[in-house]
Design a protein around this motif. Structure first.
Motif, PDB file in Angstrom:
ATOM      1  N   ASP B  32     -74.110 -22.292 -39.549  1.00 56.28           N
ATOM      2  CA  ASP B  32     -72.663 -22.384 -39.515  1.00 56.28           C
ATOM      3  C   ASP B  32     -72.015 -21.008 -39.504  1.00 56.28           C
ATOM      4  O   ASP B  32     -72.422 -20.114 -40.245  1.00 56.28           O
ATOM      5  CB  ASP B  32     -72.161 -23.175 -40.730  1.00 56.28           C
ATOM      6  N   TRP B  78     -67.055 -33.820 -31.681  1.00 52.38           N
ATOM      7  CA  TRP B  78     -67.480 -32.440 -31.946  1.00 52.38           C
ATOM      8  C   TRP B  78     -68.827 -32.498 -32.683  1.00 52.38           C
ATOM      9  O   TRP B  78     -68.883 -32.388 -33.928  1.00 52.38           O
ATOM     10  CB  TRP B  78     -66.440 -31.695 -32.800  1.00 52.38           C
ATOM     11  N   ASP B  80     -71.313 -30.709 -33.353  1.00 54.31           N
ATOM     12  CA  ASP B  80     -71.860 -29.678 -34.253  1.00 54.31           C
ATOM     13  C   ASP B  80     -70.991 -29.469 -35.500  1.00 54.31           C
ATOM     14  O   ASP B  80     -71.305 -28.651 -36.353  1.00 54.31           O
ATOM     15  CB  ASP B  80     -72.078 -28.355 -33.501  1.00 54.31           C
ATOM     16  N   ALA B  81     -69.899 -30.236 -35.630  1.00 51.40           N
ATOM     17  CA  ALA B  81     -69.015 -30.085 -36.801  1.00 51.40           C
ATOM     18  C   ALA B  81     -69.345 -31.159 -37.839  1.00 51.40           C
ATOM     19  O   ALA B  81     -69.603 -32.300 -37.486  1.00 51.40           O
ATOM     20  CB  ALA B  81     -67.560 -30.197 -36.365  1.00 51.40           C
ATOM     21  N   ARG B  82     -69.347 -30.769 -39.111  1.00 48.96           N
ATOM     22  CA  ARG B  82     -69.597 -31.731 -40.201  1.00 48.96           C
ATOM     23  C   ARG B  82     -68.406 -31.738 -41.142  1.00 48.96           C
ATOM     24  O   ARG B  82     -67.844 -30.690 -41.453  1.00 48.96           O
ATOM     25  CB  ARG B  82     -70.888 -31.376 -40.939  1.00 48.96           C
ATOM     26  N   ARG B 104     -67.330 -27.842 -41.485  1.00 52.57           N
ATOM     27  CA  ARG B 104     -68.221 -26.709 -41.193  1.00 52.57           C
ATOM     28  C   ARG B 104     -68.783 -26.874 -39.796  1.00 52.57           C
ATOM     29  O   ARG B 104     -69.099 -27.986 -39.366  1.00 52.57           O
ATOM     30  CB  ARG B 104     -69.401 -26.680 -42.177  1.00 52.57           C
ATOM     31  N   SER B 105     -68.925 -25.750 -39.112  1.00 56.60           N
ATOM     32  CA  SER B 105     -69.424 -25.778 -37.738  1.00 56.60           C
ATOM     33  C   SER B 105     -69.978 -24.398 -37.391  1.00 56.60           C
ATOM     34  O   SER B 105     -69.593 -23.402 -38.000  1.00 56.60           O
ATOM     35  CB  SER B 105     -68.255 -26.138 -36.808  1.00 56.60           C
ATOM     36  N   ASN B 110     -64.401 -25.588 -32.955  1.00 55.34           N
ATOM     37  CA  ASN B 110     -64.677 -26.997 -33.248  1.00 55.34           C
ATOM     38  C   ASN B 110     -64.310 -27.364 -34.678  1.00 55.34           C
ATOM     39  O   ASN B 110     -63.900 -28.500 -34.956  1.00 55.34           O
ATOM     40  CB  ASN B 110     -66.147 -27.313 -32.990  1.00 55.34           C
ATOM     41  N   ALA B 111     -64.475 -26.421 -35.603  1.00 49.22           N
ATOM     42  CA  ALA B 111     -64.131 -26.705 -37.003  1.00 49.22           C
ATOM     43  C   ALA B 111     -62.625 -26.928 -37.143  1.00 49.22           C
ATOM     44  O   ALA B 111     -62.182 -27.882 -37.791  1.00 49.22           O
ATOM     45  CB  ALA B 111     -64.599 -25.564 -37.906  1.00 49.22           C
TER      46      ALA B 111
END
Lengths: 81, 163
Positions: B32, B78, B80-82, B104-105, B110-111
């Motif tokens: 990240d 998105w 790759d974003a959590r 988080r990304s 994207n975040a």
């Protein structure tokens, strides 16, 4: 057949109850339960077009049929965040 | 362990919420590079009224499912974003946080987008209501009719997120 009706925010204020037990015909729709409630509490009528509804804590539609013991929720327009 | 999605009366602890996302990515993925946090605060004025405090109410089990849905929607858009999202209920004073969203990304773009998307979706589909107590009275604030299947509303949230 018995169901539980949950009411929130202004709808709860109008009915004076967060939760009501209601007897309804087998195979009744959520819309029918709502219209019965609106006859009982005419102030609810203004919410006919703006409410959402849920059965057992999942969003549902006014034409969804309910079953014995279901928890029906009527939700006025939301304002979270 | 702090859950990713929660609703309750306890004050929001951003650091603990952010910690739930730390290290969750697999070793093979990019690490990240960004954490974006959004806190929604109780304002002292609304619609020309001086607000004293708010009371939040929710249909909590459905609210939790709505938050999880928002998380799935954001992950689909998105990948790759959590995201973690906590909302408060009960009485909140001016300046207190009513909602915390942490994303988080690997990259900030994207975040930021996923975070903005999440708050817009909360305002559309989360069964949460605020009652405003102001000089001379109180009122339930009513915004959107919640309909998670309204694709037009979802697309509008995505448009705002990517603006």
């Amino acid at each position: 057949m018995r169901v539980t009706v949950r009411l929130f925010a202004r709808l709860r204020d109008i009915t004076g109850a967060a939760e009501l037990a209601r007897d309804t015909a087998p195979g009744a729709t959520i819309g029918e339960i709502w219209r019965d409630l609106a006859r009982e509490f005419p102030e609810l009528t203004g919410y006919e077009r703006s409410i959402s509804t849920a059965v057992n804590a999942d969003y549902a539609r006014m034409d969804t049929r309910v079953a014995e013991g279901d928890e029906i929720a009527f939700l006025p327009p939301v304002s979270g965040g | 362990m702090t859950p990713l999605f929660a609703i309750g009366a306890a004050p929001l602890e951003v650091d603990r919420i952010a910690a739930t996302l730390a290290g969750a990515a697999s070793d093979s993925a990019d690490s990240d590079g960004a954490v974006v946090t959004f806190l929604g605060l109780v304002r002292n004025h609304n619609m020309g009224r001086r607000v004293h405090y708010l009371e939040y109410e929710a249909y909590e089990p459905l609210a939790l499912k709505a938050f999880e849905r928002i998380g799935r929607e954001a992950a689909a858009r998105w990948p790759d974003a959590r995201l973690a999202l906590h909302h408060r209920v009960g009485r909140l004073e001016i300046g207190e946080a009513s909602i915390a969203i942490v994303v988080r990304s690997p990259h900030r773009g994207n975040a930021y987008a996923a975070c903005r998307y999440a708050i817009e979706r909360v305002k559309q589909i989360a069964p949460v209501w605020k009652r405003e107590f102001f000089d001379g009275g109180d009122v339930w604030v009513e915004g959107a009719t919640a309909n998670p299947d309204d694709e037009g509303a979802r697309a509008e949230a995505e448009r705002l997120a990517c603006a």
